[in-house]
Design a protein around this motif. Structure first.
Motif, PDB file in Angstrom:
ATOM      1  N   MET A  19     -17.623  19.452 -60.352  1.00 52.74           N
ATOM      2  CA  MET A  19     -16.202  19.097 -60.306  1.00 52.74           C
ATOM      3  C   MET A  19     -15.634  19.236 -58.892  1.00 52.74           C
ATOM      4  O   MET A  19     -14.811  18.411 -58.460  1.00 52.74           O
ATOM      5  N   ILE A  20     -16.067  20.262 -58.165  1.00 54.66           N
ATOM      6  CA  ILE A  20     -15.584  20.461 -56.792  1.00 54.66           C
ATOM      7  C   ILE A  20     -15.964  19.279 -55.913  1.00 54.66           C
ATOM      8  O   ILE A  20     -15.184  18.822 -55.067  1.00 54.66           O
ATOM      9  N   ILE A  21     -17.167  18.753 -56.100  1.00 49.88           N
ATOM     10  CA  ILE A  21     -17.592  17.579 -55.334  1.00 49.88           C
ATOM     11  C   ILE A  21     -16.676  16.391 -55.627  1.00 49.88           C
ATOM     12  O   ILE A  21     -16.268  15.649 -54.720  1.00 49.88           O
ATOM     13  N   ILE A  22     -16.331  16.215 -56.896  1.00 48.42           N
ATOM     14  CA  ILE A  22     -15.437  15.115 -57.271  1.00 48.42           C
ATOM     15  C   ILE A  22     -14.051  15.324 -56.672  1.00 48.42           C
ATOM     16  O   ILE A  22     -13.453  14.402 -56.088  1.00 48.42           O
ATOM     17  N   TRP A  23     -13.515  16.547 -56.782  1.00 42.58           N
ATOM     18  CA  TRP A  23     -12.180  16.822 -56.233  1.00 42.58           C
ATOM     19  C   TRP A  23     -12.151  16.623 -54.717  1.00 42.58           C
ATOM     20  O   TRP A  23     -11.189  16.071 -54.178  1.00 42.58           O
ATOM     21  N   LYS A  24     -13.191  17.069 -54.048  1.00 45.85           N
ATOM     22  CA  LYS A  24     -13.240  16.935 -52.590  1.00 45.85           C
ATOM     23  C   LYS A  24     -13.264  15.472 -52.186  1.00 45.85           C
ATOM     24  O   LYS A  24     -12.602  15.064 -51.223  1.00 45.85           O
ATOM     25  N   THR A  25     -14.026  14.663 -52.917  1.00 44.55           N
ATOM     26  CA  THR A  25     -14.096  13.233 -52.620  1.00 44.55           C
ATOM     27  C   THR A  25     -12.746  12.569 -52.823  1.00 44.55           C
ATOM     28  O   THR A  25     -12.307  11.752 -52.001  1.00 44.55           O
ATOM     29  N   MET A  26     -12.047  12.913 -53.915  1.00 47.38           N
ATOM     30  CA  MET A  26     -10.729  12.322 -54.172  1.00 47.38           C
ATOM     31  C   MET A  26      -9.701  12.798 -53.158  1.00 47.38           C
ATOM     32  O   MET A  26      -8.859  12.020 -52.698  1.00 47.38           O
ATOM     33  N   GLY A  27      -9.757  14.080 -52.790  1.00 48.62           N
ATOM     34  CA  GLY A  27      -8.782  14.631 -51.863  1.00 48.62           C
ATOM     35  C   GLY A  27      -8.902  14.087 -50.463  1.00 48.62           C
ATOM     36  O   GLY A  27      -7.921  14.045 -49.713  1.00 48.62           O
ATOM     37  N   ARG A  28     -10.118  13.651 -50.080  1.00 47.53           N
ATOM     38  CA  ARG A  28     -10.317  13.104 -48.737  1.00 47.53           C
ATOM     39  C   ARG A  28      -9.704  11.726 -48.569  1.00 47.53           C
ATOM     40  O   ARG A  28      -9.507  11.266 -47.450  1.00 47.53           O
ATOM     41  N   LEU A  29      -9.423  11.044 -49.676  1.00 46.65           N
ATOM     42  CA  LEU A  29      -8.769   9.745 -49.590  1.00 46.65           C
ATOM     43  C   LEU A  29      -7.325   9.955 -49.166  1.00 46.65           C
ATOM     44  O   LEU A  29      -6.571  10.679 -49.814  1.00 46.65           O
ATOM     45  N   VAL A  30      -6.937   9.345 -48.064  1.00 42.16           N
ATOM     46  CA  VAL A  30      -5.582   9.525 -47.564  1.00 42.16           C
ATOM     47  C   VAL A  30      -4.566   8.987 -48.564  1.00 42.16           C
ATOM     48  O   VAL A  30      -3.482   9.539 -48.734  1.00 42.16           O
ATOM     49  N   PHE A  31      -4.961   7.933 -49.281  1.00 37.69           N
ATOM     50  CA  PHE A  31      -4.058   7.280 -50.216  1.00 37.69           C
ATOM     51  C   PHE A  31      -4.903   6.743 -51.370  1.00 37.69           C
ATOM     52  O   PHE A  31      -6.003   6.215 -51.144  1.00 37.69           O
ATOM     53  N   PRO A  32      -4.470   6.870 -52.636  1.00 36.72           N
ATOM     54  CA  PRO A  32      -5.305   6.422 -53.757  1.00 36.72           C
ATOM     55  C   PRO A  32      -5.739   4.970 -53.674  1.00 36.72           C
ATOM     56  O   PRO A  32      -6.809   4.611 -54.162  1.00 36.72           O
TER      57      PRO A  32
END
Length: 628
Positions: A19-32
């Motif tokens: 889950m942390i890998i998924i959250w980190k990947t989503m959080g790195r996106l500046v904008f959805p």
């Protein structure tokens, strides 16, 4: 005990790492909407990469809840949930705030820009405040679940939901203030603090006019003198603050423009009719016999409120994510997934600069939701037709169906004989050993029910016989190999007392021996009962005895009575899975148990499929299971 915790904790840590890998990947996106997803055939989904990661995170949520160790104490579990919530929000922190965080349904005064301007906050400081407030909401949710005697691990469904993380820790929406005030108001209603409750509702009214329609749901005979606090506090900023007044006038102008549409006027009239019915028919002060509490009434009001809004922004759906932790709902869970299609709009804004909201995205959001909602309304209407009233929960009858269980019956009865206000009924199916004599020695009432399978025999017939003979308000069905405690019996009693609309549920189990196989079986059983609402008899089922006798829906069939009971209980009201840990022995013989487990899965699947097209034959299933 340590080895048991290590196995389940290992499951939890592995799942959390994913889950942390998924959250980190989503959080790195500046904008959805920054990355599109290219599909075979030349199709492109704007914001498709973010939507794909969102769906993966949503699908992984049940696994995170399932893998949490039920043996952890409430304090340890609370700490783990809060730390996990903090980690997930930190990983979403790099996401940039939207230029306008006022995209909320009818955003009446006190939006985030106004607050930030008033106190001179930077976007970074604003996010820190939101994350702190969001952790407070998680903590309040845990306390609310404790009050209702519901499993606190279900708070993870809000704490790490991708929609919540994106809306607040990522994009910095001010909707969180409304959610926090509403939840705090619900918490205050338990403690009879009307001054605090209506003050908080007034603050929430500064965020959205939805609070104006939720406000009457909190009014009772004993607190109506304080009720005027809500509109006074909610409208005060509009009177005193010129910027807020101008903002409110802008909102009113937009709605006056929308009123020119006949379709919008029709939807407004439909909303007002539904809301009036809710107040006049289901308000607790009007109808004490209808077991609907504040979270359920807020959900219904919020869903009706969706009718008058042409565009529903994802941040508004976070309200339902919070409420469905307390009152689980399939339609709300589906909506919290399908709303991810909204980010297609942001994808078009990012790539073309045009706010294009395709019909296909709106269809993906609303069609699955309305299908599930229609199913839930149909099921709720079935329960309302019976006219069931909230029952007492003072006494408990434990019903134990047996057949040649002399080696374990006394230990089973002995684990609960000291519990208060309880009777134990053993219904024997014609044992040839000393089961009945040993049960009488242990202090149980014994009934012999040895009818043939075609005439109400089998385990379902035994339980039904015990149900008729019982005197308790609550019936608990447990197998002879199960060990319960008085604390678990008390939790069942308190859960049904504080959730009067619940028809029943199941408890959950752990194996007395610690093995990898046993923990995997337990995790699968937890997932099946916790998220599919399909409990088996070995998980200790319980229900309001009066409701089942009044409706006559108990399945007195020789096999699959537990599956059928779990399905039929939902016709009378919501059911709950307590994620508790009654103890049962680990089945011996790995190869034979593997075959037996696959047979159970095959028969259960066949039973569910047969129910969809007709009426399954329980005798035929019995003969298949026992190879007769």
């Amino acid at each position: 005990m340590k080895s048991k915790q290590l196995i389940r904790t290992g499951f939890w840590l592995i799942w959390l790492a994913g889950m942390i890998i998924i959250w980190k990947t989503m959080g790195r996106l500046v904008f959805p909407g920054i990355l599109a997803l290219d599909l075979p055939g030349g199709y492109t989904i704007p914001a498709g990469f973010f939507i794909a990661m969102y769906c993966i995170a949503w699908a992984a949520l049940p696994g995170l809840v399932t893998c949490i160790d039920k043996r952890w104490s409430p304090h340890v579990m609370t700490g783990v949930i809060l730390i996990t919530a903090l980690i997930s929000r930190i990983l979403f922190f790099p996401m940039a705030m939207e230029k306008s965080t006022t995209q909320f349904i009818i955003p009446v005064p006190a939006t985030s820009e106004l607050i930030m301007t008033a106190i001179g906050l930077s976007p970074c400081g604003w996010k820190i405040i939101l994350i702190s407030l969001d952790l407070l909401v998680v903590g309040m949710l845990i306390q609310e679940l404790k009050y209702r005697r519901l499993p606190i691990q279900m708070s993870l469904l809000y704490a790490v939901h991708p929609l919540v993380l994106t809306s607040f820790a990522g994009l910095g929406h001010a909707t969180l203030f409304f959610i926090a005030c509403l939840l705090a108001s619900i918490r205050s209603s338990h403690r009879s603090h009307p001054l605090v409750m209506f003050t908080l509702l007034g603050l929430s009214l500064q965020m959205t006019i939805l609070s104006l329609f939720i406000w009457p749901l909190f009014i009772r005979q004993h607190n109506r003198l304080f009720a005027l606090l809500t509109p006074a506090i909610g409208l005060l900023p509009s009177i005193l603050s010129p910027p807020v007044r101008r903002h409110l006038l802008t909102i009113l102008e937009s709605y006056l423009a929308a009123s020119a549409s006949p379709l919008w006027l029709l939807k407004l009239a439909l909303f007002l009719i539904l809301w009036s019915i809710l107040i006049l028919r289901f308000h607790p002060s009007q109808n004490r016999n209808t077991p609907l509490d504040l979270p359920t009434l807020c959900i219904v009001t919020g869903l009706a409120f969706l009718l008058i809004n042409p565009i529903v922004y994802p941040c508004f759906i976070t309200l339902f994510v919070m409420l469905m932790v307390i009152r689980p709902s399939l339609s709300l869970a589906v909506l919290s997934l399908s709303i991810s299609a909204f980010y297609v709009l942001q994808g078009y804004i990012h790539t073309t600069g045009i706010a294009y909201y395709p019909l296909s995205a709106q269809t993906c959001i609303w069609v699955p939701f309305f299908i599930c909602l229609a199913f839930e309304i149909r099921r709720s209407a079935s329960g309302m037709r019976h006219g069931l009233r909230p029952t007492n929960t003072d006494s408990v009858s434990v019903i134990i169906p047996t057949f040649n269980d002399q080696r374990r019956i006394q230990a089973c009865i002995g684990s609960i004989t000291q519990c208060k206000a309880m009777e134990v009924i053993v219904v024997d199916g014609g044992s040839t050993d000393s089961t009945c004599d040993l049960a009488i020695e242990a202090g149980a009432q014994v009934i012999v029910h040895d009818q043939p399978m075609t005439s109400g025999g089998g385990r379902g017939g035994q339980i039904h016989t015990g149900l008729i003979a019982a005197n308790g308000d609550i019936a608990v069905v447990m197998h002879a190999g199960t060990r319960m405690t008085c604390e678990q019996i008390d939790r069942i009693r308190e859960c049904l007392a504080r959730n009067p609309e619940f028809s029943g549920g199941s408890v959950g189990y752990i194996y007395s021996e610690s093995t990898l196989r046993g923990e995997m079986l337990t995790a699968f059983a937890d997932f099946r009962a916790g998220f599919l609402a399909l409990s088996f008899g070995d998980q200790v089922q319980f229900f309001r005895r009066e409701w089942l006798l009044a409706t006559g829906i108990f399945p007195d069939i020789p096999l699959m009575e537990d599956v059928e009971l779990a399905i039929r209980m939902k016709l009378l009201g919501p059911t709950v899975y307590l994620w508790d840990r009654v103890e049962r022995p680990l089945p011996r013989g790995r190869k034979e148990n593997w075959k037996r487990g696959m047979l159970v899965i095959r028969l259960t699947t066949a039973w569910l499929l047969h129910r969809m097209v007709g009426t399954p034959d329980p005798v035929a299933f019995y003969k298949t299971y026992y190879n007769k």
